[in-house]
Motif scaffolding. Structure first.
Motif, PDB file in Angstrom:
ATOM      1  N   ALA A  89       0.824  -1.209   0.000  1.00  0.00           N
ATOM      2  CA  ALA A  89       0.000   0.000   0.000  1.00  0.00           C
ATOM      3  C   ALA A  89       0.858   1.259   0.000  1.00  0.00           C
ATOM      4  CB  ALA A  89      -0.927   0.001   1.210  1.00  0.00           C
ATOM      5  N   LEU A  90       2.055   1.155   0.593  1.00  0.00           N
ATOM      6  CA  LEU A  90       2.910   2.334   0.724  1.00  0.00           C
ATOM      7  C   LEU A  90       3.664   2.655  -0.560  1.00  0.00           C
ATOM      8  CD1 LEU A  90       4.224   1.783   4.350  1.00  0.00           C
ATOM      9  CD2 LEU A  90       2.137   2.918   3.549  1.00  0.00           C
ATOM     10  N   GLN A  91       3.391   1.879  -1.615  1.00  0.00           N
ATOM     11  CA  GLN A  91       3.861   2.262  -2.948  1.00  0.00           C
ATOM     12  C   GLN A  91       2.949   3.333  -3.549  1.00  0.00           C
ATOM     13  OE1 GLN A  91       5.649  -1.535  -5.131  1.00  0.00           O
ATOM     14  NE2 GLN A  91       3.588  -1.919  -4.350  1.00  0.00           N
ATOM     15  N   TYR A  92       1.734   3.442  -3.008  1.00  0.00           N
ATOM     16  CA  TYR A  92       0.721   4.330  -3.585  1.00  0.00           C
ATOM     17  C   TYR A  92       0.355   5.496  -2.675  1.00  0.00           C
ATOM     18  CZ  TYR A  92       0.298   0.063  -6.309  1.00  0.00           C
ATOM     19  OH  TYR A  92       0.582  -1.035  -7.080  1.00  0.00           O
ATOM     20  N   ARG A  93       0.744   5.426  -1.411  1.00  0.00           N
ATOM     21  CA  ARG A  93       0.453   6.512  -0.464  1.00  0.00           C
ATOM     22  C   ARG A  93       1.493   6.493   0.650  1.00  0.00           C
ATOM     23  NH1 ARG A  93      -1.023   4.317   4.210  1.00  0.00           N
ATOM     24  NH2 ARG A  93      -2.154   2.338   4.251  1.00  0.00           N
ATOM     25  N   PRO A  94       1.692   7.613   1.317  1.00  0.00           N
ATOM     26  CA  PRO A  94       2.583   7.627   2.491  1.00  0.00           C
ATOM     27  C   PRO A  94       1.932   6.866   3.639  1.00  0.00           C
ATOM     28  CG  PRO A  94       2.166   9.849   1.651  1.00  0.00           C
ATOM     29  CD  PRO A  94       1.171   8.953   1.003  1.00  0.00           C
ATOM     30  N   PRO A  95       2.696   6.444   4.644  1.00  0.00           N
ATOM     31  CA  PRO A  95       2.087   5.850   5.836  1.00  0.00           C
ATOM     32  C   PRO A  95       1.209   6.865   6.555  1.00  0.00           C
ATOM     33  CG  PRO A  95       4.443   6.209   6.166  1.00  0.00           C
ATOM     34  CD  PRO A  95       4.167   6.474   4.725  1.00  0.00           C
ATOM     35  N   ALA A  96       0.291   6.355   7.377  1.00  0.00           N
ATOM     36  CA  ALA A  96      -0.763   7.188   7.956  1.00  0.00           C
ATOM     37  C   ALA A  96      -0.237   8.371   8.761  1.00  0.00           C
ATOM     38  CB  ALA A  96      -1.669   6.321   8.827  1.00  0.00           C
ATOM     39  N   LEU A  97       0.904   8.200   9.417  1.00  0.00           N
ATOM     40  CA  LEU A  97       1.422   9.245  10.299  1.00  0.00           C
ATOM     41  C   LEU A  97       2.567  10.037   9.668  1.00  0.00           C
ATOM     42  CD1 LEU A  97       1.423   7.169  13.614  1.00  0.00           C
ATOM     43  CD2 LEU A  97      -0.416   8.587  12.656  1.00  0.00           C
ATOM     44  N   ALA A  98       2.747   9.894   8.383  1.00  0.00           N
ATOM     45  CA  ALA A  98       3.873  10.553   7.707  1.00  0.00           C
ATOM     46  C   ALA A  98       3.878  12.061   7.907  1.00  0.00           C
ATOM     47  CB  ALA A  98       3.840  10.228   6.212  1.00  0.00           C
ATOM     48  N   ARG A  99       2.694  12.679   7.931  1.00  0.00           N
ATOM     49  CA  ARG A  99       2.647  14.139   8.054  1.00  0.00           C
ATOM     50  C   ARG A  99       3.232  14.620   9.380  1.00  0.00           C
ATOM     51  NH1 ARG A  99      -1.101  16.554   4.572  1.00  0.00           N
ATOM     52  NH2 ARG A  99      -0.323  18.530   5.389  1.00  0.00           N
ATOM     53  N   VAL A 100       3.075  13.812  10.427  1.00  0.00           N
ATOM     54  CA  VAL A 100       3.668  14.181  11.716  1.00  0.00           C
ATOM     55  C   VAL A 100       5.185  14.174  11.610  1.00  0.00           C
ATOM     56  CG1 VAL A 100       3.942  13.555  14.138  1.00  0.00           C
ATOM     57  CG2 VAL A 100       1.710  13.298  13.028  1.00  0.00           C
ATOM     58  N   PHE A 101       5.730  13.099  11.062  1.00  0.00           N
ATOM     59  CA  PHE A 101       7.183  12.988  10.931  1.00  0.00           C
ATOM     60  C   PHE A 101       7.733  14.108  10.052  1.00  0.00           C
ATOM     61  CE2 PHE A 101       5.988   8.838  12.376  1.00  0.00           C
ATOM     62  CZ  PHE A 101       7.084   8.361  13.079  1.00  0.00           C
ATOM     63  N   GLU A 102       7.041  14.402   8.961  1.00  0.00           N
ATOM     64  CA  GLU A 102       7.519  15.416   8.030  1.00  0.00           C
ATOM     65  C   GLU A 102       7.485  16.809   8.646  1.00  0.00           C
ATOM     66  OE1 GLU A 102       4.872  14.559   4.859  1.00  0.00           O
ATOM     67  OE2 GLU A 102       5.981  12.761   4.235  1.00  0.00           O
ATOM     68  N   ALA A 103       6.518  17.057   9.512  1.00  0.00           N
ATOM     69  CA  ALA A 103       6.444  18.361  10.172  1.00  0.00           C
ATOM     70  C   ALA A 103       7.412  18.474  11.347  1.00  0.00           C
ATOM     71  CB  ALA A 103       5.012  18.610  10.655  1.00  0.00           C
ATOM     72  N   ALA A 104       7.724  17.335  11.969  1.00  0.00           N
ATOM     73  CA  ALA A 104       8.505  17.365  13.208  1.00  0.00           C
ATOM     74  C   ALA A 104      10.003  17.227  13.002  1.00  0.00           C
ATOM     75  CB  ALA A 104       8.024  16.264  14.153  1.00  0.00           C
ATOM     76  N   LEU A 105      10.416  16.565  11.921  1.00  0.00           N
ATOM     77  CA  LEU A 105      11.832  16.234  11.747  1.00  0.00           C
ATOM     78  C   LEU A 105      12.470  17.051  10.637  1.00  0.00           C
ATOM     79  CD1 LEU A 105      11.643  12.340  12.054  1.00  0.00           C
ATOM     80  CD2 LEU A 105      12.642  13.929  13.712  1.00  0.00           C
ATOM     81  N   LYS A 106      13.731  17.389  10.863  1.00  0.00           N
ATOM     82  CA  LYS A 106      14.497  18.110   9.852  1.00  0.00           C
ATOM     83  C   LYS A 106      15.900  17.495   9.789  1.00  0.00           C
ATOM     84  CE  LYS A 106      16.049  21.880  12.914  1.00  0.00           C
ATOM     85  NZ  LYS A 106      15.494  21.341  14.171  1.00  0.00           N
ATOM     86  N   PRO A 107      16.674  17.808   8.740  1.00  0.00           N
ATOM     87  CA  PRO A 107      18.020  17.245   8.635  1.00  0.00           C
ATOM     88  C   PRO A 107      18.846  17.500   9.890  1.00  0.00           C
ATOM     89  CG  PRO A 107      17.411  18.279   6.573  1.00  0.00           C
ATOM     90  CD  PRO A 107      16.314  18.611   7.541  1.00  0.00           C
ATOM     91  N   GLY A 108      19.532  16.440  10.343  1.00  0.00           N
ATOM     92  CA  GLY A 108      20.372  16.532  11.525  1.00  0.00           C
ATOM     93  C   GLY A 108      19.693  16.130  12.814  1.00  0.00           C
ATOM     94  N   ASP A 109      18.371  15.918  12.788  1.00  0.00           N
ATOM     95  CA  ASP A 109      17.643  15.545  13.996  1.00  0.00           C
ATOM     96  C   ASP A 109      17.918  14.091  14.392  1.00  0.00           C
ATOM     97  OD1 ASP A 109      16.482  17.970  14.485  1.00  0.00           O
ATOM     98  OD2 ASP A 109      14.533  17.468  13.631  1.00  0.00           O
ATOM     99  N   VAL A 110      17.536  13.779  15.629  1.00  0.00           N
ATOM    100  CA  VAL A 110      17.667  12.420  16.159  1.00  0.00           C
ATOM    101  C   VAL A 110      16.268  11.898  16.474  1.00  0.00           C
ATOM    102  CG1 VAL A 110      18.590  10.970  18.000  1.00  0.00           C
ATOM    103  CG2 VAL A 110      19.944  12.901  17.120  1.00  0.00           C
ATOM    104  N   CYS A 111      15.932  10.749  15.907  1.00  0.00           N
ATOM    105  CA  CYS A 111      14.625  10.130  16.106  1.00  0.00           C
ATOM    106  C   CYS A 111      14.800   8.768  16.761  1.00  0.00           C
ATOM    107  CB  CYS A 111      13.909   9.978  14.763  1.00  0.00           C
ATOM    108  SG  CYS A 111      12.353   9.057  14.849  1.00  0.00           S
ATOM    109  N   TYR A 112      14.018   8.508  17.810  1.00  0.00           N
ATOM    110  CA  TYR A 112      13.958   7.186  18.417  1.00  0.00           C
ATOM    111  C   TYR A 112      12.638   6.537  17.998  1.00  0.00           C
ATOM    112  CZ  TYR A 112      17.812   7.997  21.783  1.00  0.00           C
ATOM    113  OH  TYR A 112      19.029   8.233  22.374  1.00  0.00           O
ATOM    114  N   ASP A 113      12.720   5.353  17.407  1.00  0.00           N
ATOM    115  CA  ASP A 113      11.536   4.594  17.019  1.00  0.00           C
ATOM    116  C   ASP A 113      11.438   3.397  17.957  1.00  0.00           C
ATOM    117  OD1 ASP A 113       9.483   3.201  15.842  1.00  0.00           O
ATOM    118  OD2 ASP A 113      10.302   3.255  13.817  1.00  0.00           O
TER     119      ASP A 113
END
Length: 297
Positions: free
Chosen positions: A66-90
């Motif tokens: 499905a993710l070949q046709y759309r971003p994952p459901a929470l992608a907008r959060v990640f895209e708004a919250a993260l920028k180059p150089g940031d550190v993310c814990y999953d």
């Protein structure tokens, strides 16, 4: 080249393109059918990263189509919250959909620490990281909890996303457990923490009290009542834990993010500190962002 049954691809395309209304998942499921296919699945996510998996029995692997046709459901959060150089814990990375998404956003100057304790799942996560040459992603083969030690885990055949810590006397496997407060002593401190641990989110928060008080990262957490009930937890406990250290919870709804006062209006929530400028910017950015009702992938 996209591999796998044509019906699976058609179902994924329909789910991605159809309006976000009740019943779409059922229609997609009818199109997908009950075909059995255990072979190679490969393709390209909408962010340009690729996947190639030689065993498609796991539901999380099949969801990659499905993710070949759309971003994952929470992608907008990640895209708004993260920028180059940031550190993310999953925390609770599973096969790595959001670890890969985060890696693309923070870039080689940043870091993604992906915690996945189940060996078979962590192996698949590591394979996807290596396929995309994401050297700044670290696969941490450990669970995360309230204290350092070991824990039993119940796993489900062909459903890696449902694995969870259990108090049963005979767990399927035993895994190491760390805490975020312990982990950050020797690793980069996160700007953003995503937590999806099938109901044990409160334990993760209790093991991160110093991190939350002193560094106040953005938090994105799953909060599904059935999972919390099974773990002996409750949404109210999580809200109290976070309120004490200055966080406000926001539900991710089709009308945008909304402050959680009592009932949690979505499967996932953001926890943010209004007095932190970066957090307030995120609130302003996402206040009118539409989030899908189904936020599982």
């Amino acid at each position: 080249m996209r591999s796998g049954p044509l019906r699976w691809h058609l179902a994924a395309w329909v789910a991605a393109r159809a309006p976000d209304v009740r019943g779409v998942d059922r229609v997609s499921g009818l199109i997908r059918g009950t075909a059995v296919f255990n072979g190679l699945l490969d393709g390209r996510l909408t962010n340009g990263l690729t996947f190639s998996v030689d065993d498609s029995r796991d539901g999380s692997v099949r969801a990659l189509l499905a993710l070949q046709y759309r971003p994952p459901a929470l992608a907008r959060v990640f895209e708004a919250a993260l920028k180059p150089g940031d550190v993310c814990y999953d925390v609770g990375a599973n096969i790595g959909v959001y670890a890969l998404w985060s890696a693309n956003l923070v870039g080689p100057t940043g870091s993604v620490q992906a915690f996945e304790p189940v060996p078979r799942t962590a192996d698949l996560l590591d394979s996807l990281v290596r396929q995309n040459a994401l050297s700044w992603v670290t696969v941490v083969r450990s669970a995360v909890g309230a204290t350092v030690g070991e824990a039993g885990v119940q796993i489900y055949s062909d459903a890696s996303g449902l694995a969870h810590i259990t108090d049963a006397a005979d767990p399927d496997i035993t895994v190491p457990v760390t805490t975020l407060d312990t982990y950050v002593e020797d690793h980069p401190c996160p700007n953003f923490v995503k937590i999806d641990v099938e109901g044990h989110e409160l334990d993760v928060l209790r093991g991160a009290s110093k991190l939350l008080r002193n560094r106040r990262p953005v938090l994105l957490m799953e909060m599904i009542s059935g999972h919390l009930d099974r773990a002996g937890s409750a949404a109210g406990e999580i809200m109290r834990e976070l309120t004490e250290v200055g966080y406000t919870l926001f539900g991710l709804t089709p009308a945008g993010i909304r402050v959680v006062t009592d009932t949690v209006p979505s499967e996932n929530v953001l926890a943010l500190c209004r007095d932190v400028p970066r957090h307030q910017l995120l609130i302003d950015t996402l206040k009118n962002t539409r989030f899908p009702r189904n936020q599982t992938t």
